[in-house]
Motif scaffolding. Structure first.
Motif, PDB file in Angstrom:
ATOM      1  N   ARG A  43      -8.636  -0.201  -1.666  1.00  0.00           N
ATOM      2  CA  ARG A  43      -7.902   0.784  -2.472  1.00  0.00           C
ATOM      3  C   ARG A  43      -7.953   0.423  -3.955  1.00  0.00           C
TER       4      ARG A  43
ATOM      5  N   ALA B 135      -5.282  -4.692   0.656  1.00  0.00           N
ATOM      6  CA  ALA B 135      -5.625  -3.497  -0.128  1.00  0.00           C
ATOM      7  C   ALA B 135      -6.717  -2.684   0.549  1.00  0.00           C
ATOM      8  N   ASP B 136      -7.611  -3.338   1.263  1.00  0.00           N
ATOM      9  CA  ASP B 136      -8.663  -2.666   2.035  1.00  0.00           C
ATOM     10  C   ASP B 136      -9.465  -1.702   1.163  1.00  0.00           C
TER      11      ASP B 136
ATOM     12  N   ASN C  78       0.850  -1.181   0.000  1.00  0.00           N
ATOM     13  CA  ASN C  78       0.000   0.000   0.000  1.00  0.00           C
ATOM     14  C   ASN C  78       0.886   1.230   0.000  1.00  0.00           C
TER      15      ASN C  78
ATOM     16  N   GLY D 291      -3.179   5.967  -1.037  1.00  0.00           N
ATOM     17  CA  GLY D 291      -4.465   5.420  -1.436  1.00  0.00           C
ATOM     18  C   GLY D 291      -4.396   4.414  -2.552  1.00  0.00           C
ATOM     19  N   LEU D 292      -3.214   3.852  -2.846  1.00  0.00           N
ATOM     20  CA  LEU D 292      -3.050   2.904  -3.947  1.00  0.00           C
ATOM     21  C   LEU D 292      -2.453   1.599  -3.432  1.00  0.00           C
ATOM     22  N   TRP D 293      -2.944   0.484  -3.963  1.00  0.00           N
ATOM     23  CA  TRP D 293      -2.378  -0.841  -3.701  1.00  0.00           C
ATOM     24  C   TRP D 293      -1.749  -1.365  -4.971  1.00  0.00           C
TER      25      TRP D 293
ATOM     26  N   ALA E 191      -1.448   8.091  -6.381  1.00  0.00           N
ATOM     27  CA  ALA E 191      -0.633   8.031  -5.168  1.00  0.00           C
ATOM     28  C   ALA E 191       0.835   8.129  -5.545  1.00  0.00           C
TER      29      ALA E 191
END
Length: 296
Positions: free
Chosen positions: A123, A120-121, A87, A90-92, A188
């Motif tokens: 993202r 990633a949750d 991560n 805000g990007l995975w 990001a």
């Protein structure tokens, strides 16, 4: 009972994971090899050391994105699969992923990908994918769009090289604006990835007003990561990389929104071919941009 367990990666897993990676990708290259392609060769000792160093960096920076599948029936929990994700804001992104051929088709890859995607949750995500049918099926089921990518290879015709102005050597003081450009193109910044790449590769930048851009080059002069605000700046940066290349060079991760790179490669007398996909979820394909295979 399933002898394969998926768990967080540890530092002492790195050598076993590297061996699994080398075997997995060598077999994949053999299976997908085109008649005109050279016979795939095993990973060199130096490339193995570089892989371990790079994955060790990811493990230090964002360990919760790093997973392995281990065969508990073998000595020392032998790694048979791996998924290294990160991560960044805000990007995975998925740096690398694979399962040894003898363990494919048993759900190991799905479990690894589920673990990485949980990190990633929600993202947006991006990664470079091979054409392996099992892997691409898993990526599409996870909601990723698969965009075919091209690669250009050959020896640069030195007579085609233009005079390029406005570029300079980059350094640590450029990371701030480079991260801003990254956020504009991919949502990001690369953050700590920039500091890592600066330690192992050459950085060339353009700071021309509203036309910023940068390119990292490896020891062979290959452009490994390129970002720019405008296509003309991106072309200048790619020409600089081609000018410093030696012998056979490679430009890869070229997607259709980045045809400016195709124009440069064709002008330099490189050959064009297809090579895997750029996979994205909840984001457009970045442009003008040439992704890095591991750092995206």
């Amino acid at each position: 009972m399933d002898a394969v367990r998926v768990r967080p990666m540890r530092k002492d897993d790195l050598p076993s994971a590297e061996r699994a990676s080398a075997a997995t990708f060598l077999e994949a290259e053999r299976v997908t090899r085109r008649v005109s392609d050279p016979e795939p060769e095993p990973r060199s000792a130096e490339a193995s050391r570089q892989w371990i160093a790079r994955m060790g960096f990811f493990l230090r920076i964002d360990p919760r994105g790093c997973w392995v599948a281990v065969d508990t029936e073998e000595a020392a929990d032998t790694v048979v699969g791996f998924a290294i994700s990160q991560n960044r804001g805000g990007l995975w992104y998925l740096a690398t992923y694979g399962v040894l051929p003898g363990h494919q088709g048993r759900g190991v890859g799905r479990r690894l990908m589920d673990a990485a995607l949980a990190h990633a949750d929600g993202r947006p995500g991006i990664f470079s994918s091979s054409v392996h049918p099992g892997a691409t099926r898993r990526y599409r089921l996870a909601g990723f769009s698969l965009h075919p990518q091209m690669r250009m290879i050959g020896t640069v015709d030195r007579s085609t090289l233009p005079v390029v102005d406005g570029l300079r050597e980059g350094g640590a003081d450029d990371i701030g604006w480079m991260d801003q450009l990254d956020r504009r193109l991919r949502g990001a910044g690369h953050g700590p990835d920039h500091a890592y790449l600066l330690g192992i590769q050459r950085l060339v930048v353009s700071r021309d007003g509203d036309r910023p851009g940068y390119v990292y080059m490896d020891i062979h002069g290959h452009a490994t990561l390129l970002a720019a605000a405008r296509p003309d700046t991106a072309q200048n940066l790619l020409w600089e990389a081609l000018a410093t290349s030696r012998g056979t060079t490679l430009v890869n991760c070229i997607t259709s929104p980045n045809e400016w790179a195709v124009d440069v490669g064709l002008a330099a007398r490189l050959d064009i071919g297809q090579e895997g996909y750029i996979a994205v979820r909840d984001m457009p394909v970045p442009a003008p941009y040439l992704a890095s295979g591991h750092f995206l």
